[in-house]
Design a protein around this motif. Structure first.
Motif, PDB file in Angstrom:
ATOM      1  N   PRO A   1      -3.593   4.558  -4.741  1.00 15.05           N
ATOM      2  CA  PRO A   1      -3.078   5.503  -4.414  1.00 15.05           C
ATOM      3  C   PRO A   1      -3.596   5.379  -1.871  1.00 15.05           C
ATOM      4  O   PRO A   1      -2.350   4.922  -1.621  1.00 15.05           O
ATOM      5  N   LEU A   2      -4.689   5.153  -1.932  1.00 13.71           N
ATOM      6  CA  LEU A   2      -5.091   5.152  -0.616  1.00 13.71           C
ATOM      7  C   LEU A   2      -5.080   3.786  -0.131  1.00 13.71           C
ATOM      8  O   LEU A   2      -4.488   3.423   1.118  1.00 13.71           O
ATOM      9  N   ASP A   3      -4.869   2.565  -0.807  1.00 10.68           N
ATOM     10  CA  ASP A   3      -4.640   1.061  -0.508  1.00 10.68           C
ATOM     11  C   ASP A   3      -3.369   0.989  -0.245  1.00 10.68           C
ATOM     12  O   ASP A   3      -2.416   0.783   0.591  1.00 10.68           O
ATOM     13  N   ARG A   4      -2.224   2.026  -1.552  1.00  9.76           N
ATOM     14  CA  ARG A   4      -0.952   1.661  -1.506  1.00  9.76           C
ATOM     15  C   ARG A   4      -0.797   2.588   0.522  1.00  9.76           C
ATOM     16  O   ARG A   4       0.868   2.280   1.207  1.00  9.76           O
ATOM     17  N   ILE A   5      -1.551   3.175   0.686  1.00  9.51           N
ATOM     18  CA  ILE A   5      -1.062   4.048   2.065  1.00  9.51           C
ATOM     19  C   ILE A   5      -1.307   3.342   2.790  1.00  9.51           C
ATOM     20  O   ILE A   5      -0.728   3.161   3.972  1.00  9.51           O
ATOM     21  N   ARG A   6      -2.453   2.437   2.590  1.00  9.47           N
ATOM     22  CA  ARG A   6      -3.155   1.758   4.355  1.00  9.47           C
ATOM     23  C   ARG A   6      -1.455   0.799   4.226  1.00  9.47           C
ATOM     24  O   ARG A   6      -1.740   0.268   5.493  1.00  9.47           O
ATOM     25  N   ILE A   7      -1.337  -0.016   3.575  1.00 11.37           N
ATOM     26  CA  ILE A   7       0.067  -1.018   3.007  1.00 11.37           C
ATOM     27  C   ILE A   7       0.908  -0.094   3.962  1.00 11.37           C
ATOM     28  O   ILE A   7       2.014  -1.061   4.439  1.00 11.37           O
ATOM     29  N   GLU A   8       1.437   0.436   3.274  1.00 13.14           N
ATOM     30  CA  GLU A   8       2.348   1.398   4.043  1.00 13.14           C
ATOM     31  C   GLU A   8       2.379   1.701   4.775  1.00 13.14           C
ATOM     32  O   GLU A   8       3.822   1.785   6.185  1.00 13.14           O
ATOM     33  N   ARG A   9       1.117   2.015   6.356  1.00 11.06           N
ATOM     34  CA  ARG A   9       1.177   2.171   7.432  1.00 11.06           C
ATOM     35  C   ARG A   9       1.327   1.071   7.912  1.00 11.06           C
ATOM     36  O   ARG A   9       2.219   1.363   9.460  1.00 11.06           O
ATOM     37  N   LEU A  10       0.789  -0.279   7.467  1.00  3.00           N
ATOM     38  CA  LEU A  10       1.457  -1.599   8.430  1.00  3.00           C
ATOM     39  C   LEU A  10       2.404  -1.932   8.222  1.00  3.00           C
ATOM     40  O   LEU A  10       3.464  -2.115   9.058  1.00  3.00           O
ATOM     41  N   VAL A  11       3.104  -1.703   7.179  1.00  2.00           N
ATOM     42  CA  VAL A  11       4.690  -1.835   6.807  1.00  2.00           C
ATOM     43  C   VAL A  11       5.337  -0.574   8.211  1.00  2.00           C
ATOM     44  O   VAL A  11       6.441  -1.373   8.653  1.00  2.00           O
ATOM     45  N   TRP A  12       5.146   0.399   8.275  1.00  2.00           N
ATOM     46  CA  TRP A  12       5.861   1.279   8.902  1.00  2.00           C
ATOM     47  C   TRP A  12       5.698   0.552  10.530  1.00  2.00           C
ATOM     48  O   TRP A  12       6.798   1.200  11.496  1.00  2.00           O
TER      49      TRP A  12
END
Length: 182
Positions: free
Chosen positions: A7-18
């Motif tokens: 879940p932390l990896d997905r949050i890091r990816i979503e942060r860059l996408v956002w």
């Protein structure tokens, strides 16, 4: 070796996408959504193959990626910004109304303290507002007038165009005459 995404990896990816999406607000909506989905899919695939840290390192910063997307869409020349124009058009009236009302209130309070009661006229802030009429009596100070002058509307429009670089929306003139081939 495949990596399992936490879940932390997905949050890091979503942060860059956002953050990329926030920098691409000048693109048309459909184009911005397509780029967001493409980057997310590519990052998820790369993160599964190489790990999230490596995938994020290889893609670079969201600012550099946004510059590349905006450059591909509008060319390397500076482009217009609807966001900047919207901020200017919305915030300038709020700020101007606040400043002018504070000036009027200060003038009215000064009249009440110095003169007691009566009807007074103040020319207002030059070039920004019409004259104000103050009525001072036992119930307090009231005023009328103080509308924006036409100069304010002209400066507001010019500032919106300048702040958003909206002249860049106009088609560019061609550099020479093209003759029709016979």
């Amino acid at each position: 070796m495949p990596h399992k995404l936490t879940p932390l990896d997905r949050i890091r990816i979503e942060r860059l996408v956002w953050t990329l999406d926030q920098r691409l607000y000048d693109l048309p909506r459909a184009s911005r959504i397509a780029k967001r989905r493409e980057v997310r899919a590519n990052l998820l695939e790369a993160a599964a193959d190489q790990g999230t840290g490596e995938a994020l390192r290889r893609i670079g910063s969201s600012g550099a990626l946004a510059r590349e997307y905006l450059g591909a869409e509008y060319g390397d020349r500076p482009h217009h910004s609807w966001v900047a124009a919207a901020y200017f058009v919305a915030l300038v009236p709020l700020l101007l109304n606040y400043v002018l009302s504070e000036a009027a209130n200060a003038y009215g309070n000064g009249l009440a303290a110095a003169h007691g009661t009566g009807i007074f006229t103040w020319s207002g802030v030059s070039y920004l507002q019409s004259p104000l009429t103050f009525t001072v009596d036992q119930s307090g100070v009231s005023h009328s007038g103080g509308a924006w002058t036409p100069a304010v509307y002209v400066v507001w429009l010019a500032g919106t165009i300048a702040c958003g670089r909206l002249w860049r929306l106009l088609p560019r003139p061609t550099r020479g005459r093209q003759t029709a081939a016979v």
